[in-house]
Scaffold this motif. Sequence first.
Motif, PDB file in Angstrom:
ATOM      1  N   TYR A 276       0.705  -1.245  -0.024  1.00 16.07           N
ATOM      2  CA  TYR A 276       0.150   0.021   0.262  1.00 16.07           C
ATOM      3  C   TYR A 276       0.858   1.189   0.107  1.00 16.07           C
ATOM      4  N   VAL A 277       1.674   1.335   0.947  1.00 16.01           N
ATOM      5  CA  VAL A 277       2.760   2.403   0.881  1.00 16.01           C
ATOM      6  C   VAL A 277       3.364   2.767  -0.438  1.00 16.01           C
ATOM      7  N   GLN A 278       4.069   1.606  -0.993  1.00 11.22           N
ATOM      8  CA  GLN A 278       4.738   1.743  -2.405  1.00 11.22           C
ATOM      9  C   GLN A 278       3.948   2.263  -3.239  1.00 11.22           C
ATOM     10  N   ASN A 279       2.780   1.687  -3.394  1.00  6.43           N
ATOM     11  CA  ASN A 279       1.766   2.365  -4.568  1.00  6.43           C
ATOM     12  C   ASN A 279       1.581   3.740  -4.197  1.00  6.43           C
ATOM     13  N   PHE A 280       1.014   3.932  -3.012  1.00  7.82           N
ATOM     14  CA  PHE A 280       0.991   5.446  -2.668  1.00  7.82           C
ATOM     15  C   PHE A 280       1.888   6.560  -3.070  1.00  7.82           C
ATOM     16  N   LEU A 281       3.265   5.968  -2.792  1.00  8.67           N
ATOM     17  CA  LEU A 281       4.416   6.947  -3.181  1.00  8.67           C
ATOM     18  C   LEU A 281       4.629   6.943  -4.492  1.00  8.67           C
ATOM     19  N   VAL A 282       4.479   5.948  -5.216  1.00  8.22           N
ATOM     20  CA  VAL A 282       4.574   5.932  -6.851  1.00  8.22           C
ATOM     21  C   VAL A 282       3.596   6.870  -7.148  1.00  8.22           C
ATOM     22  N   SER A 283       2.364   6.543  -6.764  1.00  8.22           N
ATOM     23  CA  SER A 283       1.262   7.386  -7.476  1.00  8.22           C
ATOM     24  C   SER A 283       1.040   8.782  -7.000  1.00  8.22           C
ATOM     25  N   ASN A 284       1.857   9.303  -6.101  1.00  8.56           N
ATOM     26  CA  ASN A 284       1.881  10.641  -5.623  1.00  8.56           C
ATOM     27  C   ASN A 284       3.199  11.222  -5.595  1.00  8.56           C
ATOM     28  N   GLN A 285       3.533  11.425  -6.893  1.00 10.72           N
ATOM     29  CA  GLN A 285       5.109  11.861  -6.867  1.00 10.72           C
ATOM     30  C   GLN A 285       5.314  13.465  -6.235  1.00 10.72           C
ATOM     31  N   SER A 286       4.336  14.165  -5.980  1.00 13.61           N
ATOM     32  CA  SER A 286       4.707  15.437  -5.574  1.00 13.61           C
ATOM     33  C   SER A 286       4.628  15.353  -3.940  1.00 13.61           C
ATOM     34  N   ILE A 287       3.921  14.372  -3.447  1.00 10.71           N
ATOM     35  CA  ILE A 287       4.409  13.999  -1.921  1.00 10.71           C
ATOM     36  C   ILE A 287       5.460  13.310  -1.719  1.00 10.71           C
ATOM     37  N   LEU A 288       5.609  12.475  -2.560  1.00 10.45           N
ATOM     38  CA  LEU A 288       7.111  11.706  -2.426  1.00 10.45           C
ATOM     39  C   LEU A 288       8.272  12.669  -2.264  1.00 10.45           C
ATOM     40  N   PHE A 289       8.324  13.473  -3.267  1.00  8.69           N
ATOM     41  CA  PHE A 289       9.320  14.470  -3.518  1.00  8.69           C
ATOM     42  C   PHE A 289       9.547  15.227  -2.179  1.00  8.69           C
ATOM     43  N   GLU A 290       8.093  15.840  -1.567  1.00  7.74           N
ATOM     44  CA  GLU A 290       8.056  16.547  -0.308  1.00  7.74           C
ATOM     45  C   GLU A 290       8.599  15.644   0.637  1.00  7.74           C
ATOM     46  N   ILE A 291       8.298  14.393   0.751  1.00  7.36           N
ATOM     47  CA  ILE A 291       8.766  13.748   1.837  1.00  7.36           C
ATOM     48  C   ILE A 291      10.416  13.562   1.762  1.00  7.36           C
ATOM     49  N   ILE A 292      10.985  13.266   0.559  1.00 10.71           N
ATOM     50  CA  ILE A 292      12.404  13.109   0.306  1.00 10.71           C
ATOM     51  C   ILE A 292      13.020  14.445   0.855  1.00 10.71           C
ATOM     52  N   SER A 293      12.416  15.523   0.414  1.00  9.19           N
ATOM     53  CA  SER A 293      13.056  16.744   0.915  1.00  9.19           C
ATOM     54  C   SER A 293      13.279  17.164   2.065  1.00  9.19           C
ATOM     55  N   LYS A 294      12.306  16.394   3.220  1.00  7.30           N
ATOM     56  CA  LYS A 294      12.481  16.516   4.547  1.00  7.30           C
ATOM     57  C   LYS A 294      13.541  15.724   5.286  1.00  7.30           C
ATOM     58  N   ILE A 295      14.228  14.817   4.234  1.00  9.21           N
ATOM     59  CA  ILE A 295      15.349  14.186   4.856  1.00  9.21           C
ATOM     60  C   ILE A 295      16.450  15.174   5.068  1.00  9.21           C
ATOM     61  N   LYS A 296      17.176  15.250   6.185  1.00 11.66           N
ATOM     62  CA  LYS A 296      17.712  16.343   6.541  1.00 11.66           C
ATOM     63  C   LYS A 296      19.336  15.609   6.684  1.00 11.66           C
ATOM     64  N   VAL A 297      20.314  16.151   5.786  1.00  6.05           N
ATOM     65  CA  VAL A 297      21.557  15.636   5.809  1.00  6.05           C
ATOM     66  C   VAL A 297      22.572  16.259   6.841  1.00  6.05           C
ATOM     67  N   ILE A 298      22.846  15.582   7.610  1.00  5.57           N
ATOM     68  CA  ILE A 298      23.561  16.040   8.938  1.00  5.57           C
ATOM     69  C   ILE A 298      25.027  16.099   8.510  1.00  5.57           C
ATOM     70  N   SER A 299      25.648  15.235   8.100  1.00  5.37           N
ATOM     71  CA  SER A 299      26.879  15.027   7.633  1.00  5.37           C
ATOM     72  C   SER A 299      27.403  13.988   6.452  1.00  5.37           C
ATOM     73  N   VAL A 300      28.425  14.364   5.776  1.00  5.68           N
ATOM     74  CA  VAL A 300      28.813  13.257   4.653  1.00  5.68           C
ATOM     75  C   VAL A 300      30.343  13.251   4.898  1.00  5.68           C
ATOM     76  N   ASN A 301      30.921  12.046   4.789  1.00  4.40           N
ATOM     77  CA  ASN A 301      32.378  11.992   4.716  1.00  4.40           C
ATOM     78  C   ASN A 301      33.046  12.468   3.435  1.00  4.40           C
ATOM     79  N   GLN A 302      34.331  12.578   3.033  1.00  7.22           N
ATOM     80  CA  GLN A 302      35.149  12.918   2.046  1.00  7.22           C
ATOM     81  C   GLN A 302      34.773  11.688   1.029  1.00  7.22           C
TER      82      GLN A 302
END
Length: 951
Positions: free
Chosen positions: A471-497
């Motif tokens: 259900y969750v996978q179908n919802f995310l695939v079917s609602n691209q705007s919501i999917l991108f909004e959720i992805i944008s809420k992932i906060k990158v704290i740090s990355v290594n070299q």
Amino acid sequence: MSITNTSRSQVISKFIASPKATAFWIGILLLIVSGFLINLRHEYSKQQHALEMSSLLNAAHKNLEQILKASYNSNLAVGMTINDKGIAEDFDKVAADIIRLNPIIDIIELLPNGVIKYVYPLKTNESVVDYNILENPEIAAEAQKAIERKSVYFAGPFELKQGGQAIAGRYPIYIKDKFWGFSAVLIRFDNLMNAAGIYSLKNPNYYYQFSKISPITNKKEFFLSQSTDLDGKIYQEILIPDGEWTLYIVDKVSDPYYLSDLLPYLIICFLIVLIIPYFIYSILKRPQELALINSLQEKKMQSSDAKFQVIFNKTSIAIAQINYENQLLLEVNPQFCKLISGTVEKLTGKSFLELVHPEDVELFSKTVTITNSIFNKSTSVIVRLKNYNEGYIWTQIVPSAMLDENKSKKTLILAIENISERKIAEEKLIQSELQYKSLFHESPIPLWEEDGSLVKESFIQLGLMDKSRDYVQNFLVSNQSILFEIISKIKVISVNQECLNLYNAKDKNELVAYFMSSMKLSPTDSIIEMLVDISQGHKKGKTQGKVFFPDGTQRVYAMTWNIVAGYEESFARFIISTEDITNQISAQKLIIDSEQKLQSLINSIDGIVWESDGKTNKFSFVSAQAEAILGYTTDEWLNNENFWEEKIHEDDREMTVAFRNENIKRFNHFNSEYRVIAKNNSVVWLRNIVNVERLENNTIILKGIMIDITQIKENEKDLNKSLEMVTEQNKRLLNFSYIVSHNLRSHTSNIQSLAILIKESEDEEEKRKLIQLIDTVSNDLNETIINLNEVINIRKNVNLNVQNLKLVQFVLKTLDVISEEIRTKNIKILGKIPPDTLITYNRAYLQSILINIISNSVRYCKRNDNDRFIKFNYYEDAEFSVLEIEDNGIGINMNRYKDKVFGLYKTFSNNKDAKGIGLFITKNQVEAMGGKIEIQSELNKGTIVRIYFKN
């Protein structure tokens, strides 16, 4: 309205006027409510205790089952080292591999007929070699259970001869349905308990117990040191059938009503029932008591000092009273003395600053200076104090200022708490964080540290946390705007070299912007899969997928993510490792395509392409043609180390295996031909073409192809049979031509000579005699022609009329024909032929054969022997029925006449009646019927003739 207000006022007045009654009824009401709430709590506590005990018991049980299952498989592996002759092969190597792969196992044994003959490791276990476990009644009883079950049975715990307790899993081994002995794995009991988590139970409320019914006393025995008396205790148990053990988890409190859990609630409810009515009563009585309170206030002030002393000395907190001006210790309580390992006498009058670590004196002094109000809770200081036994300890001090009776001189009350453990934990946490950051930034693996708490909040708001994965996978695939909004809420704290290098980014911000732009183009399957995992409450995961970049390129990345410990609920911190596997995926595809082409090529070959280990002979690969040619599936080839050797025809097995081993030893490529038994029990001829390869680690690999040559062998067999037939016919033809040329020439030469003599003779009497001689010679010639004609007739009769004939009747008939001669020569007839014996034969041939053989026995008996006999014997083998005719006559010199005994006109005695035609005709008749004839004879001792009738 006025009446209602009046009634309400009267009721209130009545309650105020009767404070005791009001408090009493309120107390009764609270008591009822409290009882109801306590009962609910009681039921909840029972359920929680039962669930907790069940969880702990099942965890230990699952661990034990996994250990026993691994031991079961190890037992089977050890048992497979026994070959068909009951001899262990590569026992030490197999046992070492098993212990290396399954270190919980301590000892591996093989016990032919119950006697320990093979032990690994042998060191420290020498004392058990040649020990017969079946002579120990207790061990024998449990070993018998393994035999009865015909599977692994775990015995013990029992005392080992080499010391300590252990359990033993014994597996009965049968060779050709006959009991051979046992394979056994031994696990020390303490190691088993540790591995199962029984010794390491961290919950202080319970303990485990472990028992078994003794096969000797039939009583329950317990093996753990905890209490074995379970009467009146709360416990759960579970049976472990592999060893007929019972595992218990027992509540230490043994409180069937869980009063320990209910006690706080009982106290709170009791206090509520007392305090609230009392509070109401006090409020209602307050006007009357105000005067009394004022009068008692003075007395309380007088006793405050005494109460302070009681609190000071009886409290569990370390307290010290010091002079505000010079910090001398005025008074210390027992807890303070205990804290620094000192005494009241030693500490009183001593400067408190002497106890403070020199580096912390200034900090402590500043804190004391600003403490200028009584019980200032906002002021505290962390310093190190000297402990006379342990050195310095970390403490937290809360100073409170107090005035003396004259309100002029100040003293300080110091409440002191030992925080050494907390301080050490904080330092470890800081060190751990530093190590984490160092590992994170210096890791050779590209790493992201991200905050997914807003993602989880979004899922909760969207109602996705309790939905199924699909259900969750179908919802995310079917609602691209919501999917991108959720992805944008992932906060990158740090990355290594390494992560920056992987994505060719200068810093974190550029990387995030680059990543988000690629997500706008097309969110990857891997990101969607990770988000779905988060919605399902997973704490870690692995995924891979393509990432499309703004420059038009695309790469395949593998991602592994884990929630950092302590953030499991909030998802506020998790680590993602990424790896560019684009080239790897391409290489794998090339390998798969190549393997498929190779597999297709191999399966198209009309033969069995195979590969095996040269030492163990276990196949690692066979082509699909194996099943088509022999009927055995590839699994049957691959799963049985002895498959090849077992399927070789028993008549070819020893020679074929020896030839193979000899060539492997010399690293020679070789070819061999042998028969194997197919799955439908047919015999198939194979030509095996083998290449021997030795790898760098001395591993020997055999590669080859087995070709079905059954039809070739059948053709060879038919060709050889035809060749034998032609050879025999040529031999007979040559012999016949010799006979014809020799015998006829002899007679014609005689006639020619006599004719010349008659022509030249002038004497009539001489001519008459010569004519008589010509008559004699012509009769001999006629007889010879008749004999030769009979031989030709035998060879021409290929379709003879055959019947089922009773052999004994024909033997008796033959004896009857020559009975007068038998009686005259006083020959005894011995032996026995079963009366119902039938042979499929031509009647005339059988009669002729018996007449020739039996009459020869009578004719050539010894003249001066009164113990003459002819003996008959009959027996059968797989191909022929055999009639054996034995006599003690004059015999034949076989050393001289062995190759001529069946020749035409060959005689071997001085008997004038011998013509040398009987045995020749007999042999031809026997062979014409598909049989054979043999003669065994010794001069002056007798003869045995064996006639073979084809079954």
